[in-house]
Design a protein around this motif. Structure first.
Motif, short mmCIF file in Angstrom:
data_model
loop_
_atom_site.label_atom_id
_atom_site.label_comp_id
_atom_site.label_asym_id
_atom_site.label_seq_id
_atom_site.Cartn_x
_atom_site.Cartn_y
_atom_site.Cartn_z
N HIS A 169 0.85 -1.19 0.00
CA HIS A 169 0.00 0.00 0.00
C HIS A 169 0.88 1.23 0.00
CE1 HIS A 169 0.99 -0.39 4.27
NE2 HIS A 169 0.75 0.90 4.37
N ASP A 171 0.75 5.14 1.88
CA ASP A 171 0.03 5.78 2.98
C ASP A 171 -0.91 6.87 2.49
OD1 ASP A 171 1.14 4.08 4.83
OD2 ASP A 171 2.81 5.42 5.30
N HIS A 266 4.91 0.05 0.33
CA HIS A 266 5.55 -0.75 1.39
C HIS A 266 4.55 -1.79 1.88
CE1 HIS A 266 3.62 2.68 3.39
NE2 HIS A 266 3.52 1.95 4.48
FE FE2 Z 1 1.79 2.18 5.76
#
Ligand code: FE2
Length: 308
Positions: A169, A171, A266
Motif C-alpha cells: 500500500h 500511505d 511498502h
Molecule cells: Fe503504511
C-alpha cells in the motif's frame, strides 16, 4: 478508559537536540523515498511506550463479539463505527486470527491485539511526549516538511504467531491531501527482522502514481462509484504493485526510525515467529495542503491536529 499513569514519565525525548540530516541522507530521501535512522530513540523511551501500551490493552474492555450480532452487515457497521470513532480516540483493534469459530479469543487478550489507534499522540501523555520534541521537529524540516501536523498514531503489535500481513500500500491512500504531503514515521520498538515481519519497501517507488484511495462515503461521493458501505477503496491507477525482487527488507534494531514518503509502496509479511515485532507509527500531513473531506479520518473542530 486507559489506566491512570502510575509512574512518572520516563525516558522523555523532548530534550534531545535536533540531529540534522546529512546531505547524503537528504539525497536518499529524495531519490529513494525512505530513510533509516538507527538509534533515533533510546531504550528507556521504547520501554516507557511499551509499558503504557500494555496498560491501555489491560484496561481495554472488548465490546460484544462479532458472533453476537445477528447479521454480517451489523457486525461490519459496528466495526466501521469503532474505526471511525478512533480518529479522535484510543481504540484497540483485534488481529483477524484472534478469535476461534465460536467467537472466543484463542489466546490472552494482550496477545490478541493487532494495534491501538489513532489519537494516542494527542490523548495520552506518554505517547504525546514520545511523538513530539526538537529531534522530530528538526527531522521534519530536513525532510522538507513545511508545517507538518500529526493526524494519526498507531501502536502496531505484530503479535507472535498471528500477527497479520499488511499488503502492499501507499500511505497517501488512507490520508489524502492536495497536494499529497503525507509522511510516515515508523519507530521500531523491538528488533524487526524478516522472521517477525519487518517492513519491505520499493526504493524509488514514491515516484510512481497513487494507485487507490480509501474513501468515506459522503454527500459529495454518493454518486461516485464507491461501494455501498460507508468506507471503501476507490481505484485510481492500474500500475501493478512491485514484485518482491524490486523490494528490500528493512531489518532494523529497536530504536530505529524509518521515514516513509506517502507515495512509497511498502508492506510487511505475517509474523509466524515466536516473538512480537512492535512498532509505533506517526503520520503527518502538511497544514498548507488541503485535507480531503472524504478521508476516513476527520477530527472534530475542538481537536485540530498539532505538529511536533
Ligand atoms: Fe503504511
Amino acid at each position: 478508559m486507559p489506566a491512570p499513569i502510575e509512574e512518572p514519565l520516563q525516558g522523555r525525548n523532548n530534550a534531545k537536540p535536533a540531529q540534522r540530516l546529512t546531505p547524503a541522507q537528504q539525497a536518499q530521501w529524495q531519490d529513494q523515498g525512505y530513510l533509516v535512522l538507527p538509534g533515533f530513540k533510546p531504550a528507556p523511551d521504547l520501554q516507557a511506550l511499551r509499558r503504557r501500551a500494555a496498560q491501555i490493552v489491560e484496561a481495554f474492555e472488548p465490546g460484544p463479539r462479532l458472533s453476537v450480532f445477528s447479521t454480517r452487515d451489523q457486525a461490519r457497521q459496528a466495526a466501521d463505527q469503532a474505526f471511525l470513532d478512533s480518529a479522535s480516540g484510543i481504540h484497540c483493534f483485534f488481529e483477524e486470527e484472534a478469535f476461534d469459530e465460536s467467537g472466543h479469543l484463542r489466546q490472552a487478550k494482550a496477545l490478541s491485539i493487532n494495534k491501538i489507534g489513532h489519537a494516542l499522540h494527542d490523548l495520552d501523555p506518554v505517547f504525546d511526549a514520545f511523538s513530539r520534541g526538537p529531534a522530530l521537529a528538526g527531522l521534519g524540516e530536513d525532510l522538507g516538511l513545511k508545517d507538518p501536523r500529526i493526524w494519526q498514531s498507531m501502536l502496531i503489535f505484530k503479535q507472535p504467531g498471528i500477527g497479520g500481513e499488511v499488503r502492499w500500500h501507499q500511505d497517501a491512500t488512507f490520508l489524502h491531501s492536495t497536494p499529497i504531503t503525507v509522511t510516515g514515521f515508523w519507530f521500531a520498538l523491538e528488533d524487526a527482522t524478516r522472521d517477525n515481519g519487518c517492513l519491505w519497501v520499493q526504493p524509488g517507488g514514491h515516484q510512481g502514481p497513487l494507485r487507490e484511495r480509501f474513501v468515506r462515503r459522503t454527500a459529495a461521493t454518493q454518486a461516485a462509484d464507491i461501494p455501498p458501505s460507508e468506507l471503501g477503496l476507490e481505484a485510481l491507477d492500474a500500475t501493478p504493485w512491485p514484485e518482491i525482487s524490486q523490494a528490500v527488507p528493512l531489518e532494523v534494531p529497536a530504536g530505529t526510525l524509518v521515514c516513509l514518503h506517502g507515495l512509497l509502496p511498502h508492506c510487511s509479511a505475517p509474523n509466524r515467529s515466536a516473538v512480537s515485532r512492535q512498532a509505533y507509527t506517526l503520520h503527518t500531513v502538511d497544514a498548507l495542503s488541503h485535507w480531503s473531506p472524504t478521508n476516513w479520518l476527520q477530527r472534530p473542530a475542538a481537536m485540530p491536529p498539532r505538529g511536533f
